[in-house]
Design a protein around this motif. Structure first.
Motif, PDB file in Angstrom:
ATOM      1  N   LYS B 107      29.185  44.912  48.160  1.00  0.00           N
ATOM      2  CA  LYS B 107      29.415  43.547  47.685  1.00  0.00           C
ATOM      3  C   LYS B 107      29.844  43.574  46.213  1.00  0.00           C
ATOM      4  CE  LYS B 107      26.846  40.528  49.929  1.00  0.00           C
ATOM      5  NZ  LYS B 107      25.585  39.848  50.292  1.00  0.00           N
ATOM      6  N   SER B 108      29.221  44.450  45.434  1.00  0.00           N
ATOM      7  CA  SER B 108      29.601  44.536  44.015  1.00  0.00           C
ATOM      8  C   SER B 108      31.001  45.130  43.868  1.00  0.00           C
ATOM      9  CB  SER B 108      28.567  45.358  43.229  1.00  0.00           C
ATOM     10  OG  SER B 108      28.568  46.713  43.643  1.00  0.00           O
ATOM     11  N   VAL B 109      31.334  46.110  44.726  1.00  0.00           N
ATOM     12  CA  VAL B 109      32.672  46.708  44.675  1.00  0.00           C
ATOM     13  C   VAL B 109      33.730  45.640  44.963  1.00  0.00           C
ATOM     14  CG1 VAL B 109      34.237  48.354  45.799  1.00  0.00           C
ATOM     15  CG2 VAL B 109      31.856  49.000  45.359  1.00  0.00           C
ATOM     16  N   LEU B 110      33.407  44.751  45.899  1.00  0.00           N
ATOM     17  CA  LEU B 110      34.383  43.753  46.352  1.00  0.00           C
ATOM     18  C   LEU B 110      34.362  42.470  45.532  1.00  0.00           C
ATOM     19  CD1 LEU B 110      33.912  44.249  50.195  1.00  0.00           C
ATOM     20  CD2 LEU B 110      35.896  44.934  48.817  1.00  0.00           C
ATOM     21  N   ASP B 111      33.456  42.369  44.562  1.00  0.00           N
ATOM     22  CA  ASP B 111      33.363  41.158  43.743  1.00  0.00           C
ATOM     23  C   ASP B 111      34.712  40.865  43.059  1.00  0.00           C
ATOM     24  OD1 ASP B 111      31.052  39.329  42.277  1.00  0.00           O
ATOM     25  OD2 ASP B 111      32.832  39.691  41.032  1.00  0.00           O
ATOM     26  N   LYS B 112      35.127  39.607  43.184  1.00  0.00           N
ATOM     27  CA  LYS B 112      36.480  39.286  42.708  1.00  0.00           C
ATOM     28  C   LYS B 112      36.615  39.331  41.191  1.00  0.00           C
ATOM     29  CE  LYS B 112      38.053  36.856  46.743  1.00  0.00           C
ATOM     30  NZ  LYS B 112      38.020  35.591  47.477  1.00  0.00           N
ATOM     31  N   GLU B 113      35.512  39.069  40.480  1.00  0.00           N
ATOM     32  CA  GLU B 113      35.606  39.050  39.016  1.00  0.00           C
ATOM     33  C   GLU B 113      35.314  40.384  38.357  1.00  0.00           C
ATOM     34  OE1 GLU B 113      33.434  35.825  37.243  1.00  0.00           O
ATOM     35  OE2 GLU B 113      34.196  34.449  38.771  1.00  0.00           O
ATOM     36  N   ILE B 114      34.231  41.007  38.781  1.00  0.00           N
ATOM     37  CA  ILE B 114      33.800  42.227  38.087  1.00  0.00           C
ATOM     38  C   ILE B 114      33.876  43.478  38.959  1.00  0.00           C
ATOM     39  CG2 ILE B 114      32.261  41.018  36.480  1.00  0.00           C
ATOM     40  CD1 ILE B 114      29.967  41.766  38.460  1.00  0.00           C
ATOM     41  N   GLY B 115      34.425  43.320  40.176  1.00  0.00           N
ATOM     42  CA  GLY B 115      34.461  44.449  41.104  1.00  0.00           C
ATOM     43  C   GLY B 115      35.682  45.331  40.922  1.00  0.00           C
ATOM     44  N   LEU B 116      35.990  46.116  41.962  1.00  0.00           N
ATOM     45  CA  LEU B 116      37.033  47.131  41.857  1.00  0.00           C
ATOM     46  C   LEU B 116      38.136  46.943  42.892  1.00  0.00           C
ATOM     47  CD1 LEU B 116      34.597  50.144  41.321  1.00  0.00           C
ATOM     48  CD2 LEU B 116      35.829  48.860  39.556  1.00  0.00           C
ATOM     49  N   ARG B 117      38.371  45.673  43.259  1.00  0.00           N
ATOM     50  CA  ARG B 117      39.441  45.383  44.210  1.00  0.00           C
ATOM     51  C   ARG B 117      40.805  45.683  43.621  1.00  0.00           C
ATOM     52  NH1 ARG B 117      39.181  40.941  48.136  1.00  0.00           N
ATOM     53  NH2 ARG B 117      37.014  40.507  48.611  1.00  0.00           N
ATOM     54  N   THR B 118      41.727  46.058  44.510  1.00  0.00           N
ATOM     55  CA  THR B 118      43.107  46.249  44.075  1.00  0.00           C
ATOM     56  C   THR B 118      44.047  45.410  44.931  1.00  0.00           C
ATOM     57  OG1 THR B 118      43.385  48.025  45.658  1.00  0.00           O
ATOM     58  CG2 THR B 118      42.718  48.650  43.430  1.00  0.00           C
ATOM     59  N   GLY B 119      43.501  44.753  45.938  1.00  0.00           N
ATOM     60  CA  GLY B 119      44.356  44.079  46.911  1.00  0.00           C
ATOM     61  C   GLY B 119      44.566  44.966  48.127  1.00  0.00           C
ATOM     62  N   LYS B 120      44.402  46.273  47.934  1.00  0.00           N
ATOM     63  CA  LYS B 120      44.529  47.195  49.065  1.00  0.00           C
ATOM     64  C   LYS B 120      43.238  47.175  49.876  1.00  0.00           C
ATOM     65  CE  LYS B 120      46.070  50.540  46.206  1.00  0.00           C
ATOM     66  NZ  LYS B 120      46.469  51.882  45.742  1.00  0.00           N
TER      67      LYS B 120
END
Lengths: 307, 307
Positions: B107-120
């Motif tokens: 959930k933290s990895v996917l957090d939109k503000e502070i996470g590590l999403r790339t869109g991939k």
């Protein structure tokens, strides 16, 4: 105590000598295996096929054909029909593929008049004697049914339990494998595994103990099962039968272990009236001989059960 | 020449020292791995979690905490948020799971503000250094995406090619695995494998060579490929990336090889802005350290590509 292929070879001494009927027998690798099977008192053979070619190969192998029935049938399709009929009529105990396409070979197995149908669906079992695992492992289905349904899986288990029994393993433990050991509705395989477990508890699948879903380590590594605290399961690293989600999962593991672990194995088609040996060209000599030994035990068991 | 994890460790000496941010770091196994990573010059660490408990465990391990940043956040969920933000903000290079549920960690990895999403889309890679295989093997996806679609599979390949590149492997060979090496309309997996091959030829999946469907032996055993006469394929036992039909096939093979072949491995979540290390409790110390080494190389590569 570790159960091995040698144990299976030893138990052959307690049964009557069997006979294999070979379809399109003019194949060097197959004749080598048949020769070894005779020498090791596993089985005699009827060789159906092109007699000239069979003789030619036998000469190359220094194989004395006087101890064999050679039946000259030049046409390969006709040879499968003649060869399978020997088994159908009880003149031979098991049926083996020679130099013929799998498809054509199976057509003879499935022939309604002279084939080896029982009404049960056919499946495939691969028996592994693997370093690091005490029990023999019965992998199914890694080669025959691409995407088994729940009902197919129940039948695959039933077919395989018979093979276990023939190998002296009563009430085998069956692990329907998945990635995880708990039911996850997002993974249909785990739901099916739980359904198979329930069918076993309710007696629809009998003569065995089904416990799934299970990950591979919990199914065959007692240490992993201990480590993960899965000691209240019916299977704690001691599964006999590994039931795969589909052919791809089974085949990929099969090939991975054959090439990178220490494995001795043999294979049979199951669900037939008599054992059917359908090894492929890439199977080693040892696999073919092991399959014949396995077939002899299963033939004996099928006969006893038919009485 | 055989490529090993030692080669990866050696190439770490050519990159700047990295830093890992650990979420809920009060975990003996994780701290042991972090300690080893520091000693072996793989990475420094920020330890986010219950500082008292971290200190307690560190004392037991004779681990001198003076070389680490310890950030006291008692609430586990809050600790994941603080820890992932260090990576998001570039103060740390990679992110590692401690004593927290995978679900909450992700959930933290996917957090939109502070996470590590790339869109991939995210996927998982397991890197194998296995006795009997010359190249490092990148298994995907054996742990994360249950039933990948064709599009998912294309993305999994793209994610994994990046990891190969970070490990110094340019233009990796990708084998979409199945039971057989020819397309069979009755086996959708083989059709998808052929489609991925076509997408590669047409440039929709680039930076790699895709050749599927392939059976496991043709993918990683040159002798088997020779024996079966598959020498005109783009992959002849020299695949780098093994793409599995689904998570079950991948996970069962992964566990089979880890337990019964000679394997050294490390794992990463891929498709993220920075490497994410999500090892499980059952992973050995060595797997955790290897994953950190892998993470350091990937972090360096991601940074270079971002420039």
């Amino acid at each position: 105590m570790k159960k091995t292929f040698d144990d299976l070879f030893e138990s052959l001494s307690q049964i009557s000598r069997k006979k294999v009927s070979v379809a399109v027998a003019q194949d060097t690798e197959v004749l080598l295996a048949v020769k070894a099977a005779k020498e090791r008192n596993i089985a005699d053979a009827i060789l159906v096929g092109d007699a000239d070619k069979i003789k030619e190969i036998a000469d190359e192998l220094n194989m004395d054909l006087s101890g064999y029935e050679v039946v000259d049938v030049k046409d390969p399709i006709e040879a499968t029909r003649v060869a399978v009929k020997y088994v159908h009529d009880g003149e031979a105990d098991m049926y083996m593929k020679g130099l013929i396409d799998t498809k054509d070979f199976l057509k003879s197995v499935l022939d309604k008049e002279i084939g080896l149908r029982t009404g049960k669906p056919l499946s495939h079992v691969c028996v592994f004697d693997m370093e690091g695992v005490d029990q023999l492992l019965f992998l199914t289905d890694v080669a025959f049914i691409p995407y088994p349904t729940l009902e197919d899986k129940a039948n695959i288990i039933r077919n395989t339990v018979e093979i276990c029994n023939a190998c002296g393993i009563e009430n085998p433990k069956v692990a329907p494998l998945a990635t995880v050991e708990v039911v996850n509705p997002k993974m249909p395989v785990t739901v099916e595994a739980a359904e198979l477990t329930k069918m076993n508890e309710e007696g629809q699948i009998s003569g065995c103990i089904v416990d799934g879903p299970l990950s591979l380590d919990l199914a065959i590594c007692p240490e992993a099962a201990m480590h993960k605290g899965a000691t209240d399961r019916k299977i704690v690293g001691d599964a006999d039968i590994l039931l795969f989600p589909d052919i791809h999962a089974g085949n990929i593991l099969y090939k991975g272990l054959v090439h990178f672990a220490k494995v001795t194995n043999g294979n049979l088609i199951t669900g037939t009236a008599a054992p059917v040996i359908l090894t492929s060209r890439s199977d080693s000599f040892e696999v073919k001989v092991n399959s014949l030994a396995l077939g002899a035990l299963v033939a004996d068991s099928l006969k006893k059960n038919a009485k």
